[in-house]
Design an enzyme around this catalytic site. Sequence first.
Site, short mmCIF file in Angstrom:
data_model
loop_
_atom_site.label_atom_id
_atom_site.label_comp_id
_atom_site.label_asym_id
_atom_site.label_seq_id
_atom_site.Cartn_x
_atom_site.Cartn_y
_atom_site.Cartn_z
N HIS A 196 0.46 -1.50 0.08
CA HIS A 196 0.19 0.06 0.39
C HIS A 196 0.71 0.86 -0.12
O HIS A 196 2.31 1.26 1.07
CB HIS A 196 -1.38 0.30 1.21
CG HIS A 196 -2.33 0.97 0.86
ND1 HIS A 196 -1.83 2.46 1.74
CD2 HIS A 196 -3.33 0.10 0.79
CE1 HIS A 196 -3.24 2.61 1.35
NE2 HIS A 196 -4.03 2.33 0.48
N ASP A 208 -8.51 -5.36 -0.37
CA ASP A 208 -8.66 -6.17 -1.32
C ASP A 208 -8.00 -7.42 -1.27
O ASP A 208 -8.30 -8.56 -1.99
CB ASP A 208 -8.00 -5.34 -2.40
CG ASP A 208 -8.78 -4.08 -3.24
OD1 ASP A 208 -9.89 -4.27 -2.86
OD2 ASP A 208 -7.98 -3.52 -3.68
N1 CMC Z 1 4.04 -8.05 -5.33
C1 CMC Z 1 5.30 -7.83 -4.75
N2 CMC Z 1 6.10 -6.15 -4.98
C2 CMC Z 1 5.79 -5.88 -4.65
C3 CMC Z 1 4.75 -5.53 -4.75
C4 CMC Z 1 3.59 -6.57 -4.60
N3 CMC Z 1 2.23 -6.32 -4.10
N4 CMC Z 1 3.91 -4.15 -3.74
C5 CMC Z 1 4.91 -2.84 -3.74
N5 CMC Z 1 6.16 -4.43 -4.22
C6 CMC Z 1 7.36 -3.93 -4.61
C7 CMC Z 1 7.89 -2.75 -5.31
O1 CMC Z 1 8.44 -3.83 -6.65
C8 CMC Z 1 8.69 -2.06 -5.12
O2 CMC Z 1 10.23 -2.81 -4.73
P1 CMC Z 1 11.46 -1.87 -5.48
O3 CMC Z 1 11.76 -0.76 -4.33
O4 CMC Z 1 12.72 -3.45 -4.91
O5 CMC Z 1 11.02 -1.65 -6.48
C9 CMC Z 1 8.44 -2.00 -3.57
O6 CMC Z 1 7.53 -3.01 -3.24
C10 CMC Z 1 7.25 -0.25 -3.80
O7 CMC Z 1 6.39 -0.37 -4.90
P2 CMC Z 1 6.69 0.30 -5.20
O8 CMC Z 1 5.38 -0.26 -7.11
O9 CMC Z 1 6.88 1.76 -5.31
O10 CMC Z 1 4.63 1.57 -4.11
P3 CMC Z 1 3.80 2.39 -4.09
O11 CMC Z 1 3.05 3.10 -3.63
O12 CMC Z 1 4.22 2.43 -5.89
O13 CMC Z 1 2.79 0.95 -4.97
C11 CMC Z 1 0.99 -0.41 -4.86
C12 CMC Z 1 1.33 0.46 -3.95
C13 CMC Z 1 -0.44 -0.15 -3.72
C14 CMC Z 1 0.55 0.12 -5.89
C15 CMC Z 1 1.17 -2.04 -4.49
O14 CMC Z 1 2.31 -2.21 -3.43
C16 CMC Z 1 1.20 -2.47 -6.00
O15 CMC Z 1 1.35 -2.45 -6.64
N6 CMC Z 1 -0.18 -3.75 -4.79
C17 CMC Z 1 -0.23 -5.02 -5.42
C18 CMC Z 1 -2.19 -3.94 -6.29
C19 CMC Z 1 -3.29 -3.95 -5.61
O16 CMC Z 1 -2.52 -4.91 -4.46
N7 CMC Z 1 -4.06 -2.90 -4.73
C20 CMC Z 1 -4.58 -1.80 -4.29
C21 CMC Z 1 -3.73 -1.48 -3.14
S1 CMC Z 1 -5.13 -0.88 -1.68
C22 CMC Z 1 -6.94 -0.58 -2.29
C23 CMC Z 1 -7.53 0.54 -2.85
O17 CMC Z 1 -6.78 1.38 -1.70
O18 CMC Z 1 -6.45 0.96 -3.79
#
Ligand code: CMC
Length: 428
Positions: free
Chosen positions: A306, A363
Amino acid sequence: MEKALLHLGDTTYELDIITGSEGEKALDISKLRDKTGYITLDIGYKNTGSTVSRITFIDGEQGILRYRGYPIEQLAEFSTYLEVAYLLIYGELPTRSQLENFEGRIKERTLIHEDIKKFFDGFPSSAHPMGILASVLCSLSSFYPESLDPYAPDEVIDRNIIRLLAKVPTLIAWIYKKRNGHPYMYPRNERSYVENFLHMMFGMPTYDYEPDPHVVDALNKLLILHADHEQNCSTSTVRTVGSSLANIYASVAAGVCALWGPLHGGANQEVIEMLEMIRADGGNIQKWIDKAKDKNDPFRLMGFGHRVYKNFDPRAKIIKQAADQVLNALGIHDPVLDIAKKLEEVALSDPYFIERRLYPNVDFYSGIIYRAIGIPVDMFTVMFAFGRLAGWLAQWLEMRKAGEPIVRPRQVYVGPTLREYVPIAKRG
Ligand code: CMC
């Protein structure tokens, strides 16, 4: 007022420090460009506050979520979705008579203009529910032209807020009926908000549908837990679109579009599809954990991680417990719940997830409840939209009442500098 000092070359500038009611600090850079010629760069707005808001407080480190000061745990346990919607929109919990009045006004508007049925005829039965919801919501503005006036008096704005709360459940239920080729069910206004929704979803003209109280409770809980989440992607979209003085139906429809993506509300559909895939693949949890960690593999553990929560998502805690309760009460054993729990256990002890502070989010378990209730997987994200509606309306209203300026970020241009046009004959 507390100040921060910014040194640029030989000049020092003072920036005001804004402190929130929970102690969060922000540098006020709203005059930065006028004073210095500089802008700030923050792709994805990871560190940018777009507004000051009185609606929802999140502390991502401590796993705190509060609506108007009330902890999500208490609201999920003791209130109903409409009570929470009232709280979000008007700022205070309603008295009994205020709530009755609010519910009564909603009940008066649960019907949808009969011409809207023709819209449904135009969609293929395979249409994604989010696409239908966004289109029909936007079209509703044409049935209520009073909503187009950006300077309409408060009572007109309020009437359209009530209309949206009243009609969205009917629209979602009709999307389900369209998808299944079943007759549309009209609202039964003697029922509560959630019971009426379940009646329109699962009732048939040939018999009365009596919802299980466990299902009603679980759905109320899910709607409350999804009701608001401060300046997330879809809510920021609603505020952004509304800031151009676009009408409330168009603004909310834009929120639906933003929510659709798999990184946001669309994740709930992706989670169940992922869990099913893992099950069909033999349930080898480690294989999928390894894929999620592999930077050359696009697979991500959906329902994990998140932007704000870095220790746990309080909504996920409540939903996990609720999933166990509902499944037990309904006598359902869903093997996918076992896979989800195992996946969580393995991920939470893996250094990759620990270092990046990735935890199950709202989710991860919600789809298991939706499924137990009988809601098909491709409708999970519209169920998220159903709950989030209250927050979108509250945030839209707050933005309008504050008279916030049109949202218009700047950029740092890194494309080609000036070059002469070359006629096509000379381009080879
Ligand atoms: N699986 C594997 N690796 C992950 C995941 C995941 N679900 N989420 C983040 N990471 C890794 C990402 O690859 C990155 O690694 P590195 O630092 O080595 O490059 C690190 O963790 C930080 O991730 P980020 O994508 O830069 O973080 P963000 O804050 O931009 O993204 C997120 C947050 C929710 C989009 C992301 O965690 C994600 O894609 N999760 C899966 C989708 C999901 O469950 N979304 C629902 C969010 S909650 C409901 C809502 O409010 O929408």
